[in-house]
Enzyme design. Structure first.
Site, PDB file in Angstrom:
ATOM      1  N   HIS A  44       1.050  -1.360  -0.183  1.00 35.11           N
ATOM      2  CA  HIS A  44       0.248  -0.484   0.154  1.00 35.11           C
ATOM      3  C   HIS A  44       0.744   0.965  -0.067  1.00 35.11           C
ATOM      4  O   HIS A  44       0.594   2.188   0.815  1.00 35.11           O
ATOM      5  CB  HIS A  44      -1.041  -0.148   0.795  1.00 35.11           C
ATOM      6  CG  HIS A  44      -2.250  -0.868   1.122  1.00 35.11           C
ATOM      7  ND1 HIS A  44      -3.133  -1.109   0.169  1.00 35.11           N
ATOM      8  CD2 HIS A  44      -1.979  -2.559   1.850  1.00 35.11           C
ATOM      9  CE1 HIS A  44      -3.133  -2.261   0.464  1.00 35.11           C
ATOM     10  NE2 HIS A  44      -3.812  -3.395   1.790  1.00 35.11           N
ATOM     11  N   SER A  69      -3.337  -7.574  -1.318  1.00 38.96           N
ATOM     12  CA  SER A  69      -4.372  -6.892  -0.467  1.00 38.96           C
ATOM     13  C   SER A  69      -4.995  -6.254  -1.400  1.00 38.96           C
ATOM     14  O   SER A  69      -4.791  -5.372  -2.338  1.00 38.96           O
ATOM     15  CB  SER A  69      -3.708  -6.275   1.189  1.00 38.96           C
ATOM     16  OG  SER A  69      -4.480  -5.706   1.556  1.00 38.96           O
ATOM     17  N   HIS A 118      -6.997   0.297  -5.451  1.00 40.93           N
ATOM     18  CA  HIS A 118      -5.397  -0.355  -5.733  1.00 40.93           C
ATOM     19  C   HIS A 118      -5.309  -2.037  -5.387  1.00 40.93           C
ATOM     20  O   HIS A 118      -6.422  -2.295  -4.148  1.00 40.93           O
ATOM     21  CB  HIS A 118      -4.340   0.839  -4.987  1.00 40.93           C
ATOM     22  CG  HIS A 118      -3.993   0.814  -3.817  1.00 40.93           C
ATOM     23  ND1 HIS A 118      -4.574   2.086  -3.471  1.00 40.93           N
ATOM     24  CD2 HIS A 118      -3.343  -0.029  -3.263  1.00 40.93           C
ATOM     25  CE1 HIS A 118      -4.365   1.823  -2.164  1.00 40.93           C
ATOM     26  NE2 HIS A 118      -3.308   0.225  -1.725  1.00 40.93           N
TER      27      HIS A 118
END
EC number: 3.4.21.97
Length: 621
Positions: A68, A136, A155
């Site tokens: 992330h 994820s 994303h």
């Protein structure tokens, strides 16, 4: 591109040129389930099929980053499919700096004996598959009454462990090989994914996503640090692979061994990539299970020929390692530790033997024969007049577990009485450290009152008398605060339940009684026993006869194993997005990557006599 933390531009921090090996290792493709429908996700991680249907197709291309971190964008999502099992994606990774960073820190022994035969792309696939095996999905946090739309997905991040069920990815050189290990993926979704991925890849061309090596190193290090407290990481990865239906994957090893496992012969190559499935069973027994639906899975390749016999000088460890490298036949398996497997086999055989051969009928002697055949009293025998085990008057000793259960029940009753009456109630004398002393100990000796020379005391001193409460404060430290009431009743109750189960198992497997004694100790036939001779005649009128007291022998210790308490799983918290704190939109997304954190500090608890009793008793068992 975002600015560097020190104020300079990120373009200035990018290395001059990546190496030729890094360019040769790109591009690679990644695929897997971003979420599975109805598999146990909770809270804001739940992603329903209705929400996915409203969110597809996304309003903008979805980037692929690491953990992330928006500054570590390494690729893009090529295709998304709403499969019957869940939301599936296929993406491309083209970041030569990532290949250089991972290859620069990998030890030469990591790739084992196959290192000379591996291509640069295969080396990178091994590294990234075992360092970032999960995915994820970052989605926008919806309001209570808001409906999902094309802007729901933000994303996709590559990470160590995802918080959603079944979020394990596969990396490979082509989209087809990347999707092949997922057995649960429907043919319709597979065909649509491959077609859309090829079209999107053609539209992108040779686009690459360069990232500064310093940003990559910092993000990869933070990934390792934030997941170093994850308990049984590879067991979780293996479970997620089974949940996603992955079979026959090449590069994800999930092994505790440092180098990659090597086989007896070189792996077979098909289409420029390794197809031999590496699997090893350490200290376990592999049991094949029937496949659901009655259809057996066909192996992808015929089994490899057996390796040549090892030389006589080869050690047993090398022979075991060579035997474990054989490919297993196709099918579903369950790995059982060898010790537990042997215990199951022994218990099954014992139960079958007891069922086939019931215990013999009890053996009874006539009264006259029993009186004649009874041997003289022997030390250690129970029963009336020291009878032998087969004597009608023999009393079998109670099991040791029943005595322990009685002691536990007494401890539970004492704890309940303390809680009911309180610290000042009737029948409670207070903790041991607050009771008056009963005797004086040698190592706590001080001069008697009136003899120490430090002052006169009119009170008399008697040996064995405890020190009164009005002693000066320097003699004894102030009493500690009263400990809280006992909280171990639940633990004692669970221990009692486990002991009762063991008693029932012992009674079922080893019944006590005359039948058991007759089977274990048959009577000695044709052995007449003479009456016991006395050296001197007993004196009459000298008082009552002294009957010798025989101490009962202790019951044999029971060697049953107590089931171990499963360790509680490690607490998993949501990972915050790596990037500058002023970046907008970070707090408004739901990132499904896991991060292990330290458990909260526990205050020291007071010493509980019940817990000490349970611990001491369990340790002796």
């Amino acid at each position: 591109m975002a600015d560097a933390p020190d104020g300079g531009s990120a373009d200035a921090r990018v290395d001059a040129e990546p190496s030729a090996l890094a360019r040769a290792s790109m591009p690679v493709y990644v695929g897997g389930y971003l979420a599975l429908y109805g598999m146990g996700d909770e809270g804001e991680l739940v992603l329903t099929r209705e929400q996915v249907a409203r969110a597809l197709p996304p309003a903008a291309p979805l980037p692929i980053n690491i953990d992330h971190a928006s500054a570590c964008e390494v690729g893009a999502v090529l295709a998304l499919a709403d499969d019957d099992a869940g939301l599936f994606f296929v993406g491309v990774i083209n970041c030569p700096q990532l290949a250089d960073t991972l290859a620069g820190v990998a030890h030469p022994a990591f790739f084992g004996a196959d290192a000379p035969s591996l291509t640069p792309r295969e080396r990178f696939l091994y590294l990234v598959s075992n360092y970032l095996p999960s995915v994820s999905l970052s989605s926008r946090r919806l309001a209570p009454d808001e409906e999902a739309d094309g802007t729901l997905f933000a994303h996709v991040a590559l990470c160590v462990l995802g918080r959603r069920v079944g979020t394990i990815v596969t990396y490979d050189a082509t989209p087809d090989a990347c999707v092949a290990p997922f057995r649960r993926l429907s043919p319709r979704a597979r065909a649509a994914l491959l077609a859309n991925a090829e079209a999107a890849r053609a539209a992108l061309g040779d686009r690459a996503w360069p990232v500064p090596r310093e940003a990559l190193a910092q993000t990869l290090l933070s990934t390792a640090v934030n997941n170093m407290l994850v308990r049984d990481k590879w067991d979780t990865v293996s479970r997620r692979r089974r949940e996603a239906g992955i079979a026959g994957h090449t590069y994800l090893q999930a092994s505790a061994v440092f180098p990659l496992p090597t086989g007896g012969e070189g792996p077979e190559r098909t289409g420029g990539r390794e197809r031999a499935q590496k699997s090893a069973v350490a200290g376990g027994v592999c049991i094949a299970l029937p496949v659901a639906g009655g259809r057996a899975r066909q192996p992808e390749l015929p089994p490899a020929p057996p390796p040549p016999p090892p030389p006589p000088a080869m050690s047993a460890a090398h022979q075991a390692g060579a035997a474990s490298a054989h490919p297993l036949p196709a099918g579903d398996y369950v790995y059982v530790p060898t010790a537990q497997y042997n215990q199951l086999v022994v218990s099954q055989a014992r139960g079958a033997a007891m069922t086939a051969a019931p215990p013999p009928a009890p053996y009874f002697l006539p009264a006259a024969a029993a009186a004649a055949a009874a041997p003289p009293p022997m030390p250690g025998w129970y029963g009336a007049a020291g009878a032998a085990p087969w004597h009608p008057g023999y009393g079998f000793p109670p099991p040791g577990l029943e005595s322990q259960i009685m002691a536990l029940a007494g401890a539970i009753a004492d704890g309940r009485r303390v809680q009911a009456h309180g610290a000042d109630g009737s029948g409670y004398d207070g903790p041991l450290d607050r009771r008056p002393l009963a005797k004086r100990r040698r190592y706590n000796w001080d001069h008697p009152r009136g003899r120490s020379g430090g002052g006169d005391d009119d009170e008399a001193y008697y040996p064995g008398e405890g020190a009164p409460a009005e002693l000066p404060p320097h003699h004894h430290s102030p009493p500690p605060p009263h400990p809280p009431p006992s909280h171990a009743l639940s633990k004692l109750a669970s221990a009692v339940s486990s002991l009762q189960q063991e008693v029932s198992q012992l009674r079922a497997g080893y019944p006590y009684g005359p039948a058991f004694a007759a089977a274990q100790h048959p009577p000695a036939a044709h052995l007449p026993c003479l009456p016991q001779q006395y050296t001197a005649p007993p004196r009459v009128g000298a008082g009552p006869a002294q009957v010798p007291t025989l101490a009962p022998a202790q019951a044999p210790a029971q060697a049953l194993s107590v089931p171990a308490v499963a360790a509680a799983p490690a607490t998993v918290a949501a990972a915050a997005a790596v990037g500058p704190p002023e970046e907008p939109g970070v707090a408004a997304t739901v990132d499904a990557s896991a991060m292990a954190s330290l458990p909260p500090a526990q205050p020291p608890q007071a010493c509980d006599p019940a817990e000490i009793f349970v611990a001491q008793m369990m340790r002796q068992r």
